[in-house]
Design an enzyme around this catalytic site. Structure first.
Site, PDB file in Angstrom:
ATOM      1  N   HIS A 161       0.832  -1.203   0.000  1.00  0.00           N
ATOM      2  CA  HIS A 161       0.000   0.000   0.000  1.00  0.00           C
ATOM      3  C   HIS A 161       0.870   1.258   0.000  1.00  0.00           C
ATOM      4  O   HIS A 161       2.021   1.250   0.450  1.00  0.00           O
ATOM      5  CB  HIS A 161      -0.914   0.007   1.220  1.00  0.00           C
ATOM      6  CG  HIS A 161      -2.005  -1.005   1.139  1.00  0.00           C
ATOM      7  ND1 HIS A 161      -3.036  -1.060   2.042  1.00  0.00           N
ATOM      8  CD2 HIS A 161      -2.241  -2.017   0.269  1.00  0.00           C
ATOM      9  CE1 HIS A 161      -3.852  -2.040   1.733  1.00  0.00           C
ATOM     10  NE2 HIS A 161      -3.386  -2.648   0.650  1.00  0.00           N
ATOM     11  N   GLU A 194       0.741   3.938   1.802  1.00  0.00           N
ATOM     12  CA  GLU A 194       1.157   4.390   3.129  1.00  0.00           C
ATOM     13  C   GLU A 194       2.351   3.568   3.637  1.00  0.00           C
ATOM     14  O   GLU A 194       3.290   4.114   4.218  1.00  0.00           O
ATOM     15  CB  GLU A 194      -0.009   4.280   4.128  1.00  0.00           C
ATOM     16  CG  GLU A 194      -1.231   5.088   3.738  1.00  0.00           C
ATOM     17  CD  GLU A 194      -2.192   4.350   2.808  1.00  0.00           C
ATOM     18  OE1 GLU A 194      -3.286   4.892   2.560  1.00  0.00           O
ATOM     19  OE2 GLU A 194      -1.873   3.234   2.340  1.00  0.00           O
ATOM     20  N   CYS A 197      -6.209   1.700   5.029  1.00  0.00           N
ATOM     21  CA  CYS A 197      -6.830   0.505   5.589  1.00  0.00           C
ATOM     22  C   CYS A 197      -6.452   0.457   7.072  1.00  0.00           C
ATOM     23  O   CYS A 197      -5.579   1.202   7.526  1.00  0.00           O
ATOM     24  CB  CYS A 197      -6.361  -0.748   4.849  1.00  0.00           C
ATOM     25  SG  CYS A 197      -4.637  -1.207   5.168  1.00  0.00           S
ATOM     26  N   CYS A 204      -2.688  -0.139   7.680  1.00  0.00           N
ATOM     27  CA  CYS A 204      -1.843   1.020   7.374  1.00  0.00           C
ATOM     28  C   CYS A 204      -2.034   2.126   8.404  1.00  0.00           C
ATOM     29  O   CYS A 204      -1.078   2.813   8.770  1.00  0.00           O
ATOM     30  CB  CYS A 204      -2.122   1.540   5.965  1.00  0.00           C
ATOM     31  SG  CYS A 204      -1.402   0.492   4.675  1.00  0.00           S
TER      32      CYS A 204
END
Length: 168
Positions: free
Chosen positions: A97, A99, A122, A125
């Protein structure tokens, strides 16, 4: 920038000073620009992490781990449920992801950091960002696998301020 994106930004920045509003709007646009580097066919996400003085600490976008075929090199028709399922398995196995990539490029833990991302992080994260010193997360769209209620609850538990829509 389309009109709906601009309206989302206005909802986020509604209770801020003009100067802060300009900064938030600018950094959300930067995150949007960074998302253009994503190699994922399904969702392109960009992330910018800033310190308390609004200086860049790190950036990231979602993509495949080094040494593996990128999502956009596969011939998936994401309107086909089978292809969508295959993409999901691939993403869970190989993609990182935005992040997480931004955190990966940080020079250690920070304090009072701000995160600007194109969609809400999410839950995993968000936990990662909080552990690295992020106290404020700004976004204009909610991650499709989470409800806004879940995001707010997780942020509260982690002592992270989220900035989205009418909650400002």
């Amino acid at each position: 920038w389309n009109v709906s994106r601009k309206i989302s930004i206005l909802a986020i920045t509604g209770a801020m000073s003009d100067r802060t509003e300009l900064k938030v709007e600018t950094w959300l646009r930067v995150a949007e620009d960074i998302s253009g580097l994503s190699t994922c066919q399904f969702t392109s996400v960009g992330c910018v992490i800033l310190d308390e003085n609004w200086c860049t600490v790190s950036t990231g976008y979602n993509g495949t781990i080094e040494g593996h075929k990128h999502c956009n090199e596969h011939e998936w028709d994401l309107t086909d449920p089978e292809h969508r399922a295959s993409h999901g398995v691939f993403a869970d196995m190989y993609e990182i992801h935005a992040e997480a990539n931004a955190v990966r490029h940080m020079n250690g833990k920070g304090k009072n950091l701000r995160c600007f991302t194109t969609i809400s992080p999410c839950l995993q994260c968000m936990k990662l960002l909080a552990s690295m010193g992020v106290t404020d997360i700004y976004f204009s769209k909610v991650y499709w696998r989470s409800s806004y209620k879940e995001i707010r609850q997780q942020a509260f538990k982690l002592r992270v301020n989220i900035h989205y829509g009418q909650d400002i």
